[in-house]
Design an enzyme around this catalytic site. Structure first.
Site, mmCIF file in Angstrom:
data_model
loop_
_atom_site.group_PDB
_atom_site.id
_atom_site.type_symbol
_atom_site.label_atom_id
_atom_site.label_comp_id
_atom_site.label_asym_id
_atom_site.label_seq_id
_atom_site.Cartn_x
_atom_site.Cartn_y
_atom_site.Cartn_z
ATOM 1 N N HIS A 165 2.257 6.233 10.354
ATOM 2 C CA HIS A 165 3.251 6.680 11.338
ATOM 3 C C HIS A 165 2.560 7.276 12.560
ATOM 4 O O HIS A 165 1.375 7.617 12.504
ATOM 5 C CB HIS A 165 4.197 7.726 10.732
ATOM 6 C CG HIS A 165 5.257 7.129 9.860
ATOM 7 N ND1 HIS A 165 5.079 6.914 8.520
ATOM 8 C CD2 HIS A 165 6.508 6.687 10.149
ATOM 9 C CE1 HIS A 165 6.175 6.365 8.012
ATOM 10 N NE2 HIS A 165 7.057 6.212 8.976
ATOM 11 N N LYS B 15 4.557 12.859 13.651
ATOM 12 C CA LYS B 15 5.223 13.047 12.352
ATOM 13 C C LYS B 15 4.651 14.267 11.631
ATOM 14 O O LYS B 15 3.438 14.424 11.537
ATOM 15 C CB LYS B 15 5.090 11.780 11.492
ATOM 16 C CG LYS B 15 5.931 11.863 10.229
ATOM 17 C CD LYS B 15 6.168 10.492 9.605
ATOM 18 C CE LYS B 15 6.980 10.596 8.333
ATOM 19 N NZ LYS B 15 8.357 11.092 8.566
#
Ligand code: NAD
Length: 269
Positions: free
Chosen positions: A158, A162
């Site tokens: 990600h 995040k």
């Protein structure tokens, strides 16, 4: 009167909120009838299209959710857990389908949705994309078909903003693998490895998180045995997949019996 469902987007200024507004206004199957933001937000009172930097859409951003929900058939909500709980009660009062994309809800918060689900349809999923929900089903099937000679590892990547790891989607995939294998994930999960860990334990399910740049979301489920391996992979390149899934859920929920559903129900997987 039109038969095209009217939809309210909560958290209208958010990353997903703006994507949802674009997806709904581009669709000929739904109408945008409301946009909600938190009290004090500088978009309140502005036309949502103008606030997004485009053409006016004829919908004024409000901090009065009940007034907005009263004119709608569905609410699509990608906000925050406490806000989602408040919206669930109000959506049930207005008999709107409540599509919940918000993640990070505690078990208590999820249980607190139950009274609302007695009066209205709630569709909640930590990942609204068709591809990930299909991958969850495939993972369960493959894990059920293979024995513990196949080591299962879930690897996710990600963007660098995040804050949590492993991702909610990685945990969904791990749960699916554990369910397919007939084991309890909490007893077999290995979350990351570092240092002198000893040899890999047979039957365990490993999780690994990569963080970098603007990666939208990538998930691999690896089944590795001596002499061969299978990799199931999903790559998200655009947040629009979550918005499209949420709109599909809002339309699917029209006329369904009150209760809690997920994307597996919506997609008929
Ligand atoms: P974001 O921070 O960009 O947007 C959240 C928005 O909610 C903000 O505009 C905020 O002002 C608004 N908000 C917060 N409290 C509110 C309240 N009480 N009333 C009205 N508005 C309120 O975040 P994001 O990236 O859009 O993600 C939102 C949520 O959706 C997160 O929980 C994220 O993990 C989740 N998400 C889920 C999926 C999925 O497929 N289920 C996909 C992407 C993101």
């Amino acid at each position: 009167m039109t038969h095209i469902p009217g939809i309210v987007v909560t958290g209208a200024s958010g990353r997903m909120g703006q994507m949802l507004i674009k997806t709904i206004t581009d669709s000929d199957q739904a109408r945008l009838v409301g946009a909600v933001e938190r009290t004090g937000h500088d978009w309140i009172g502005q036309d949502v299209g103008t606030a997004m930097g485009g053409q006016p859409l004829g919908v004024t951003v409000t901090d009065d959710p009940l007034e907005a929900f009263a004119q709608a058939q569905a609410v699509i909500d990608f906000t925050a857990p406490e806000a989602t709980l408040e919206f669930a009660a109000l959506a049930a009062q207005a008999r709107c389908v409540h599509v919940i994309g918000t993640t990070g809800m505690s078990d208590e918060q999820i249980a607190a949705l139950e009274p609302a689900a007695r009066h209205a349809v709630i569709v909640r999923a930590g990942n609204m994309s068709l591809g990930v929900n299909l991958l969850v089903q495939l993972t369960k099937k493959v894990a059920a078909a293979l024995d513990e000679d196949f080591d299962i590892e879930v690897i996710e990547a990600h963007h660098h903003h995040k804050v949590d790891a492993p991702s909610g989607t990685a945990l969904m995939l791990g749960e699916a693998a554990a369910e397919g294998r007939g084991v309890n994930l909490a007893e077999v999960a290995d979350r990351g490895r570092d240092g002198i860990t000893g040899a890999r334990q047979r039957g365990h399910i490993g999780f690994h998180a990569i963080r970098g740049g603007d990666i939208v979301g990538e998930h691999d489920v690896l089944f590795a045995a001596p002499g061969e391996r299978i990799v199931l992979r999903h790559v998200a390149t655009d947040r629009a997949i979550f918005a499209r899934g949420a709109l599909k859920a809002a339309l699917w929920g029209q006329g369904k019996a009150p209760g809690q559903y997920d994307m597996v129900d919506v997609l008929g997987l």
